[in-house]
Design a protein around this motif. Structure first.
Motif, mmCIF file in Angstrom:
data_model
loop_
_atom_site.group_PDB
_atom_site.id
_atom_site.type_symbol
_atom_site.label_atom_id
_atom_site.label_comp_id
_atom_site.label_asym_id
_atom_site.label_seq_id
_atom_site.Cartn_x
_atom_site.Cartn_y
_atom_site.Cartn_z
ATOM 1 N N UNK A 151 0.824 -1.206 0.000
ATOM 2 C CA UNK A 151 0.000 0.000 0.000
ATOM 3 C C UNK A 151 0.863 1.263 0.000
ATOM 4 N N UNK A 152 2.037 1.198 0.597
ATOM 5 C CA UNK A 152 2.969 2.325 0.538
ATOM 6 C C UNK A 152 3.429 2.550 -0.891
ATOM 7 N N UNK A 153 3.750 1.463 -1.591
ATOM 8 C CA UNK A 153 4.163 1.581 -2.996
ATOM 9 C C UNK A 153 3.031 2.161 -3.844
ATOM 10 N N UNK A 154 1.803 1.715 -3.584
ATOM 11 C CA UNK A 154 0.655 2.261 -4.312
ATOM 12 C C UNK A 154 0.497 3.751 -4.011
ATOM 13 N N UNK A 155 0.649 4.108 -2.735
ATOM 14 C CA UNK A 155 0.515 5.496 -2.311
ATOM 15 C C UNK A 155 1.605 6.363 -2.938
ATOM 16 N N UNK A 156 2.845 6.008 -2.719
ATOM 17 C CA UNK A 156 3.953 6.840 -3.199
ATOM 18 C C UNK A 156 4.051 6.813 -4.723
ATOM 19 N N UNK A 157 3.704 5.677 -5.337
ATOM 20 C CA UNK A 157 3.689 5.603 -6.796
ATOM 21 C C UNK A 157 2.654 6.554 -7.384
ATOM 22 N N UNK A 158 1.494 6.591 -6.761
ATOM 23 C CA UNK A 158 0.456 7.524 -7.204
ATOM 24 C C UNK A 158 0.933 8.960 -7.042
ATOM 25 N N UNK A 159 1.576 9.244 -5.924
ATOM 26 C CA UNK A 159 2.099 10.600 -5.710
ATOM 27 C C UNK A 159 3.083 10.980 -6.802
ATOM 28 N N UNK A 160 3.987 10.065 -7.123
ATOM 29 C CA UNK A 160 4.996 10.346 -8.152
ATOM 30 C C UNK A 160 4.331 10.615 -9.504
ATOM 31 N N UNK A 161 3.311 9.839 -9.830
ATOM 32 C CA UNK A 161 2.593 10.034 -11.099
ATOM 33 C C UNK A 161 1.904 11.395 -11.128
ATOM 34 N N UNK A 162 1.239 11.755 -10.016
ATOM 35 C CA UNK A 162 0.545 13.041 -9.960
ATOM 36 C C UNK A 162 1.533 14.191 -10.124
ATOM 37 N N UNK A 163 2.661 14.130 -9.430
ATOM 38 C CA UNK A 163 3.663 15.202 -9.523
ATOM 39 C C UNK A 163 4.274 15.254 -10.926
ATOM 40 N N UNK A 164 4.423 14.104 -11.550
ATOM 41 C CA UNK A 164 4.953 14.047 -12.913
ATOM 42 C C UNK A 164 3.973 14.681 -13.906
ATOM 43 N N UNK A 180 -3.824 4.227 -1.711
ATOM 44 C CA UNK A 180 -3.274 3.275 -0.747
ATOM 45 C C UNK A 180 -4.267 2.766 0.280
ATOM 46 N N UNK A 181 -5.220 3.598 0.683
ATOM 47 C CA UNK A 181 -6.169 3.231 1.739
ATOM 48 C C UNK A 181 -7.039 2.020 1.384
ATOM 49 N N UNK A 182 -7.725 2.016 0.244
ATOM 50 C CA UNK A 182 -8.549 0.836 -0.057
ATOM 51 C C UNK A 182 -7.724 -0.427 -0.292
ATOM 52 N N UNK A 221 -6.601 -5.896 1.832
ATOM 53 C CA UNK A 221 -5.583 -6.887 2.196
ATOM 54 C C UNK A 221 -5.646 -7.251 3.674
ATOM 55 N N UNK A 222 -5.772 -6.252 4.523
ATOM 56 C CA UNK A 222 -5.819 -6.514 5.966
ATOM 57 C C UNK A 222 -7.095 -7.248 6.369
ATOM 58 N N UNK A 223 -8.209 -6.796 5.841
ATOM 59 C CA UNK A 223 -9.485 -7.417 6.199
ATOM 60 C C UNK A 223 -9.440 -8.913 5.922
ATOM 61 N N UNK A 224 -8.921 -9.263 4.756
ATOM 62 C CA UNK A 224 -8.922 -10.672 4.350
ATOM 63 C C UNK A 224 -7.788 -11.477 4.984
ATOM 64 N N UNK A 225 -6.576 -10.953 4.975
ATOM 65 C CA UNK A 225 -5.406 -11.762 5.314
ATOM 66 C C UNK A 225 -4.855 -11.544 6.721
ATOM 67 N N UNK A 226 -5.078 -10.397 7.311
ATOM 68 C CA UNK A 226 -4.592 -10.152 8.673
ATOM 69 C C UNK A 226 -5.669 -10.513 9.688
#
Length: 142
Positions: free
Chosen positions: A18-31, A50-52, A57-62
């Protein structure tokens, strides 16, 4: 039943995803967008991505939790998100502080990763206690 070590490893993996999804999205937006409020918009977009991912993932696997229906799942996601406001403030505050202090994208992303990690540790405890609670466990606590 999962051991504490297994839960910790899965939680770390899902936090990384989720961090990769979050930061990847940020990088795309800034780009894509360099205008007014670009950083703030990128942080908001990253969180919305990142939130959803993390919730599912947590709901199902954690927590190995199944919602009763879509309405129940929506209520859980709302509560999950609401409790995440505090931890999101930790994340955003840390990321933006690094941005203001160091002025580089690399340091902003480092601040974001540090803020997300601290927030995730707190969030796990909140979710375990208040969100993903089975009816039998909740009834036993009263």
């Amino acid at each position: 039943m999962k051991t504490g070590t297994t839960i910790a490893l899965l939680y770390a993996l899902f936090a990384a995803i989720s961090t990769a999804a979050n930061l990847g999205t940020q990088a795309i937006v800034v780009w894509l967008y360099h205008g007014l409020w670009a950083i703030e918009i990128s942080v908001l977009a990253g969180t919305a991505t990142g939130l959803p991912v993390k919730y599912m993932l947590e709901k199902r696997h954690i927590f190995e939790f199944s919602a009763e229906n879509l309405a129940h799942d929506s209520k859980l996601f709302f509560l999950y998100s609401f409790l995440g406001l505090f931890t999101t403030a930790i994340f955003w505050g840390t990321e933006l502080a690094f941005h203001r202090l160091f002025g580089t994208d690399a340091m902003r992303y480092l601040g974001g990763a540090i803020g997300l990690t601290a927030g995730y540790l707190i969030k796990y405890r909140l979710d375990k206690r208040f969100v993903f609670v089975s009816k039998t466990r909740a009834a036993g606590a009263t």
